[in-house]
Scaffold this motif. Structure first.
Motif, PDB file in Angstrom:
ATOM      1  N   THR A 127       1.801   5.434 -12.797  1.00 10.18           N
ATOM      2  CA  THR A 127       1.917   5.970 -11.543  1.00 10.18           C
ATOM      3  C   THR A 127       1.840   4.498 -10.693  1.00 10.18           C
ATOM      4  O   THR A 127       2.577   4.389  -9.410  1.00 10.18           O
ATOM      5  CB  THR A 127       0.689   6.796 -11.157  1.00 10.18           C
ATOM      6  OG1 THR A 127       0.824   7.394 -11.757  1.00 10.18           O
ATOM      7  CG2 THR A 127       0.025   7.363  -9.587  1.00 10.18           C
ATOM      8  N   ILE A 128       1.205   4.080 -11.077  1.00 10.44           N
ATOM      9  CA  ILE A 128       1.009   2.536 -10.272  1.00 10.44           C
ATOM     10  C   ILE A 128       2.487   1.773  -9.990  1.00 10.44           C
ATOM     11  O   ILE A 128       2.834   0.896  -8.865  1.00 10.44           O
ATOM     12  CB  ILE A 128      -0.444   1.192 -10.600  1.00 10.44           C
ATOM     13  CG1 ILE A 128      -1.810   2.605 -10.735  1.00 10.44           C
ATOM     14  CG2 ILE A 128      -0.378   0.200  -9.811  1.00 10.44           C
ATOM     15  CD1 ILE A 128      -2.045   2.374  -8.892  1.00 10.44           C
ATOM     16  N   PRO A 133       6.898  -1.959  -5.209  1.00 12.55           N
ATOM     17  CA  PRO A 133       7.973  -3.883  -6.433  1.00 12.55           C
ATOM     18  C   PRO A 133       7.480  -4.286  -7.282  1.00 12.55           C
ATOM     19  O   PRO A 133       6.491  -4.862  -7.308  1.00 12.55           O
ATOM     20  CB  PRO A 133       9.063  -3.673  -5.081  1.00 12.55           C
ATOM     21  CG  PRO A 133       8.381  -4.175  -4.014  1.00 12.55           C
ATOM     22  CD  PRO A 133       6.999  -2.757  -4.279  1.00 12.55           C
ATOM     23  N   TYR A 134       8.120  -4.590  -8.347  1.00 14.27           N
ATOM     24  CA  TYR A 134       8.121  -6.201  -8.736  1.00 14.27           C
ATOM     25  C   TYR A 134       7.290  -7.079  -8.854  1.00 14.27           C
ATOM     26  O   TYR A 134       6.624  -7.963  -8.562  1.00 14.27           O
ATOM     27  CB  TYR A 134       8.612  -5.886 -10.242  1.00 14.27           C
ATOM     28  CG  TYR A 134       8.346  -7.402 -11.037  1.00 14.27           C
ATOM     29  CD1 TYR A 134       7.268  -7.394 -11.905  1.00 14.27           C
ATOM     30  CD2 TYR A 134       8.984  -8.168 -11.100  1.00 14.27           C
ATOM     31  CE1 TYR A 134       7.088  -8.343 -13.107  1.00 14.27           C
ATOM     32  CE2 TYR A 134       8.910  -9.511 -11.825  1.00 14.27           C
ATOM     33  CZ  TYR A 134       7.486  -8.830 -12.516  1.00 14.27           C
ATOM     34  OH  TYR A 134       7.296 -10.575 -13.738  1.00 14.27           O
ATOM     35  N   GLN A 140       7.553  -9.731   2.005  1.00 10.12           N
ATOM     36  CA  GLN A 140       7.025  -9.253   3.535  1.00 10.12           C
ATOM     37  C   GLN A 140       5.818  -7.345   3.009  1.00 10.12           C
ATOM     38  O   GLN A 140       5.951  -7.251   3.290  1.00 10.12           O
ATOM     39  CB  GLN A 140       8.440  -8.213   4.110  1.00 10.12           C
ATOM     40  CG  GLN A 140       8.933  -9.589   4.578  1.00 10.12           C
ATOM     41  CD  GLN A 140       8.452 -10.226   6.030  1.00 10.12           C
ATOM     42  OE1 GLN A 140       7.166  -9.370   6.660  1.00 10.12           O
ATOM     43  NE2 GLN A 140       8.644 -11.410   5.672  1.00 10.12           N
ATOM     44  N   GLU A 141       6.105  -7.276   1.561  1.00  8.88           N
ATOM     45  CA  GLU A 141       5.890  -6.305   0.863  1.00  8.88           C
ATOM     46  C   GLU A 141       4.619  -6.329  -0.044  1.00  8.88           C
ATOM     47  O   GLU A 141       4.193  -7.807  -1.033  1.00  8.88           O
ATOM     48  CB  GLU A 141       6.737  -5.792   0.424  1.00  8.88           C
ATOM     49  CG  GLU A 141       7.505  -4.825   1.162  1.00  8.88           C
ATOM     50  CD  GLU A 141       9.089  -4.316  -0.216  1.00  8.88           C
ATOM     51  OE1 GLU A 141       9.012  -2.881   0.231  1.00  8.88           O
ATOM     52  OE2 GLU A 141       9.760  -4.446  -0.295  1.00  8.88           O
ATOM     53  N   VAL A 142       3.722  -5.789  -0.515  1.00  9.73           N
ATOM     54  CA  VAL A 142       2.586  -5.642  -1.894  1.00  9.73           C
ATOM     55  C   VAL A 142       3.764  -5.563  -2.729  1.00  9.73           C
ATOM     56  O   VAL A 142       3.911  -5.117  -3.180  1.00  9.73           O
ATOM     57  CB  VAL A 142       1.735  -4.233  -1.409  1.00  9.73           C
ATOM     58  CG1 VAL A 142       0.466  -4.898  -2.792  1.00  9.73           C
ATOM     59  CG2 VAL A 142       1.242  -4.591   0.081  1.00  9.73           C
ATOM     60  N   VAL A 151      -3.726  -4.446  -6.676  1.00  8.84           N
ATOM     61  CA  VAL A 151      -3.233  -3.872  -7.224  1.00  8.84           C
ATOM     62  C   VAL A 151      -3.886  -3.643  -8.262  1.00  8.84           C
ATOM     63  O   VAL A 151      -4.157  -2.464  -8.362  1.00  8.84           O
ATOM     64  CB  VAL A 151      -1.817  -3.788  -8.031  1.00  8.84           C
ATOM     65  CG1 VAL A 151      -1.416  -3.416  -9.212  1.00  8.84           C
ATOM     66  CG2 VAL A 151      -0.718  -4.420  -6.880  1.00  8.84           C
ATOM     67  N   GLY A 152      -4.661  -4.462  -9.055  1.00  6.04           N
ATOM     68  CA  GLY A 152      -5.635  -3.963 -10.273  1.00  6.04           C
ATOM     69  C   GLY A 152      -6.446  -2.720 -10.196  1.00  6.04           C
ATOM     70  O   GLY A 152      -7.264  -1.845 -10.005  1.00  6.04           O
ATOM     71  N   GLY A 153      -7.143  -2.959  -8.040  1.00  5.61           N
ATOM     72  CA  GLY A 153      -8.873  -2.435  -7.732  1.00  5.61           C
ATOM     73  C   GLY A 153      -7.719  -0.790  -7.968  1.00  5.61           C
ATOM     74  O   GLY A 153      -8.559   0.351  -7.998  1.00  5.61           O
TER      75      GLY A 153
END
Length: 260
Positions: A127-128, A133-134, A140-142, A151-153
């Motif tokens: 899901t995550i 994106p990798y 500009q993106e997470v 992401v870990g949170g």
């Protein structure tokens, strides 16, 4: 006629038998609890509570007892292939520290809580992994690679939501493996190299333009030499070649005039 003498052999045998029965009855109710362990107690299938007091314990022998570990468990998942937000296949694996907090839910709400944890970790990682994106070369993106803490949170929160039904909490989690899948790893590596070259060239050109501009301004301010547009353009071209070229330049000494 045979008479029974009070306190004779038959009475002794009966007393011994009763003592053995009482001893077996009492001994069957004892159980040992180690630190961070619990015993879920049931009576004819009905849940009656969980004993978490360590040491030698006793309860009625007809009470059912199921031991559950309340200690922290560390699990490293298998590598799985996931498609990220842009559809690129990537490989991911996670490390999760989890523990049982509700013994009744762990034992009676799921069939096998350890197998349930393994399955839900894989589902949460997928899901995550599909949510971001990798990598993002424009920053500009997470991304999965560039925003580990965020992401870990989110992975931890996703796992806690999924494992709450089994009475399990997650103390810590994070990715132990994150990479492009083998079938596109080479192409993505070349893309990263190309992006790095372009970024380096851009920085180099921006610096060279600033140096040329500064040189022209200083020549004009100090009246070192007067240049027309043609000679100014030639000077700019020469300076850009010198500053941006990958090889060392060879100096040429002009022994004539400025225009020859």
């Amino acid at each position: 006629m045979t008479s029974v003498i009070p306190g004779g052999p038959n009475a002794d045998h009966l007393g011994m038998a009763l003592s053995i029965v009482v001893f077996v009855f009492v001994a069957a109710g004892f159980y040992m609890l180690q630190p961070n362990q619990g015993f879920a107690l049931t009576l004819f299938g009905a849940y009656k509570g969980t004993d978490r007091n360590e040491g030698l314990r006793w309860t009625w022998p007809w009470m059912g007892k199921a031991r559950v570990s309340l200690r922290a468990n560390n699990l490293i998942s298998e590598k799985i292939k996931v498609n990220d937000l842009r559809g690129n296949p990537i490989e991911m694996a996670a490390q999760v520290v989890w523990r049982v907090t509700d013994t009744a839910q762990a034992l009676f709400d799921v069939d096998d809580y350890r197998a349930f944890v393994i399955a839900q970790i894989e589902a949460a990682v997928r899901t995550i992994g599909a949510r971001y994106p990798y990598d993002d070369f424009t920053h500009q993106e997470v991304t999965l690679r560039g925003n580990h803490d965020q992401v870990g949170g989110e992975l931890r929160q996703e796992l806690m939501d999924r494992l709450r039904v089994a009475g399990i909490t997650v103390d810590e989690c994070g990715f132990t493996h994150l990479a492009y899948a083998q079938e596109i790893a080479g192409a993505m590596l070349r893309r990263q190299q190309a992006e790095a070259v372009v970024a380096a060239r851009k920085t180099l050109v921006e610096g060279a333009v600033g140096m040329v501009e500064m040189a022209l301004e200083m020549l004009s301010a100090k009246n070192v030499v007067e240049l027309d547009d043609e000679r100014r353009a030639a000077m700019v071209s020469n300076l850009m070649v010198v500053l941006c070229g990958e090889r060392d330049t060879q100096p040429v000494v002009n022994t004539g005039t400025l225009y020859s």
